[in-house]
Design an enzyme around this catalytic site. Structure first.
Site, mmCIF file in Angstrom:
data_model
loop_
_atom_site.group_PDB
_atom_site.id
_atom_site.type_symbol
_atom_site.label_atom_id
_atom_site.label_comp_id
_atom_site.label_asym_id
_atom_site.label_seq_id
_atom_site.Cartn_x
_atom_site.Cartn_y
_atom_site.Cartn_z
ATOM 1 N N ASN A 111 -8.230 72.187 55.861
ATOM 2 C CA ASN A 111 -7.905 72.909 57.091
ATOM 3 C C ASN A 111 -7.790 74.415 56.918
ATOM 4 O OD1 ASN A 111 -5.527 71.530 55.730
ATOM 5 N ND2 ASN A 111 -4.448 73.109 56.896
ATOM 6 N N HIS A 114 -6.149 68.210 69.850
ATOM 7 C CA HIS A 114 -6.127 69.644 70.166
ATOM 8 C C HIS A 114 -7.027 70.470 69.268
ATOM 9 C CE1 HIS A 114 -3.383 71.528 67.060
ATOM 10 N NE2 HIS A 114 -3.188 70.245 66.808
ATOM 11 N N THR A 138 4.415 53.098 76.535
ATOM 12 C CA THR A 138 3.447 53.228 77.620
ATOM 13 C C THR A 138 2.431 54.313 77.287
ATOM 14 O OG1 THR A 138 5.125 52.549 79.213
ATOM 15 C CG2 THR A 138 3.189 53.687 80.080
ATOM 16 N N CYS A 142 0.609 75.708 60.378
ATOM 17 C CA CYS A 142 1.806 74.885 60.246
ATOM 18 C C CYS A 142 2.862 75.534 59.357
ATOM 19 C CB CYS A 142 1.441 73.509 59.672
ATOM 20 S SG CYS A 142 0.278 72.596 60.699
#
Length: 381
Positions: A149, A199, A235, A321
């Protein structure tokens, strides 16, 4: 002047096509996919359509796709969900993984189990022979990032997977940065598990997926209802799932028709920066990398200070991050770069919205900022 965004590896904007796919389920189509009435059936159909769209992008079958809350959750499920509490087999991984993988490995170690980390070479790529030696010592799971990354280098996942599976180990790859930027096919890779982060490919934050090869057992990290085969209960987030499906369909079209676009823009950016900044270094192999990613070392300056002096360009000093400290990237130090050199790193990552004008502006702005800072940095040294 509109700032130039070159931080697409950190996150991407939601594409208009993706937002259009989401909107019906944020308004009138608000049904629960588990309900049997018309609204529920509409929501269920949207989830299954998206499942097929995600599968289509990576060469999987629809029933092999599990929706998650993002790439981090997908990695946790793939690693922690396949290693039962009594499983003492080793995990084999690399020293250049994303924290979402590395922290799972640390949990495995904290439970008294073995993790073998294989170092990458100076070019940012792990050697298959080194992975083979680690696997031959015994492994239950092998987890290797597909596209690193921070520096963008591509790892030999297919070769490693063949070794691992012949040794009876499961194989997982974190493909969050790769999917949508390059062709990814789970059959060609030979992996059992593959993580996707929405994303990173123009879907919203908070949605991802995990490919689970048929026949592979993954245990849940949470308990609840039977949604997503009981592996990921709760859900379903129908609007975001629909958005991820649309993003995968859009990515497939872009890869078909514009495959060389990102690579050409990246090459233009690298060439321009090398001409404008003597001594600038590219981290990692020049060819075996993501088409959109450049991690460059500016000589004599801090990458963080360079970005502060260059507000017209939005980029990163490393992984977003952990980009809030003036310490060199652990990935760069693992590759052998000295601290002073590694502090000059800037990660530049392009997206499908990037233009040649963006690239030329970035070259000009970075060159000017570097010239303004380099004398000061060098005299201080």
């Amino acid at each position: 002047m509109r700032p130039v965004y070159l931080d697409y590896n950190a996150t991407t904007p939601v594409a208009p096509e993706v937002l259009a796919a989401m909107m019906p389920f944020l308004t009138g189509g608000f049904g629960n996919p588990s309900s049997s009435h018309a609204l529920g059936r509409q929501a269920h159909a949207a989830v299954e359509r998206a499942r097929a769209e995600v599968a289509g992008l990576i060469g999987a079958e629809a029933d092999e796709i599990l929706f998650t809350g993002g790439g981090t959750e997908a990695n946790n499920l793939a690693i922690r969900g396949t290693l039962a509490s009594g499983d003492n087999r080793a995990v084999v991984t690399t020293a250049i993984e994303h924290p979402a993988t590395e922290e799972c490995c640390r949990l495995h170690e904290a439970a008294g189990r073995l993790v073998r980390r294989v170092a990458a070479g100076p070019d940012g790529i792990v050697r298959t022979a080194d992975m083979a030696r680690a696997i031959d010592q015994g492994a239950g799971l092998v987890t290797v990032i597909l596209a690193q990354n921070e520096i963008g280098t591509l790892q030999p996942v297919a070769d490693i997977a063949a070794l691992a599976r012949s040794a009876g180990a499961l194989v997982h790859t974190d493909a969050a940065q790769a999917v949508g930027k390059m062709p990814v096919d789970v059959r060609e890779l030979g992996v059992d598990l593959l993580s996707i982060a929405g994303h990173k490919l123009n879907a919203p934050k908070g949605i991802g997926a995990l490919f689970i090869r048929r026949g592979v057992t993954v245990g849940p990290l949470l308990v609840g209802g039977g949604q997503e085969r009981g592996i990921r209960p709760g859900t379903e987030n129908v609007p975001y799932i629909a958005g991820l499906g649309a993003a995968c369909a859009l990515a497939g079209e872009r890869l078909t028709h514009r495959r060389g676009t990102l690579a050409a823009l990246s090459q233009r950016l690298l060439t321009g920066l090398r001409e404008a900044v003597p001594g600038l270094l590219l981290v990692g192999d020049l060819e075996r990398r993501l088409p959109n990613t450049l991690n460059v070392l500016f000589p004599g300056v801090s990458g963080r200070r360079l970005l502060e002096a260059c507000p017209a360009v939005m980029a990163s000093v490393g992984s977003a991050c952990h980009a809030d400290s003036e310490e060199p990237s652990a990935i760069l130090t693992a590759l052998g770069f000295e601290r002073a050199v590694a502090l000059g790193a800037v990660r530049l990552s392009l997206g499908w919205d990037s233009t040649s004008n963006d690239v030329d502006t970035a070259i000009t702005e970075f060159a000017g900022a570097w010239r303004s800072l380099a004398p000061e940095q060098q005299s201080a040294a």
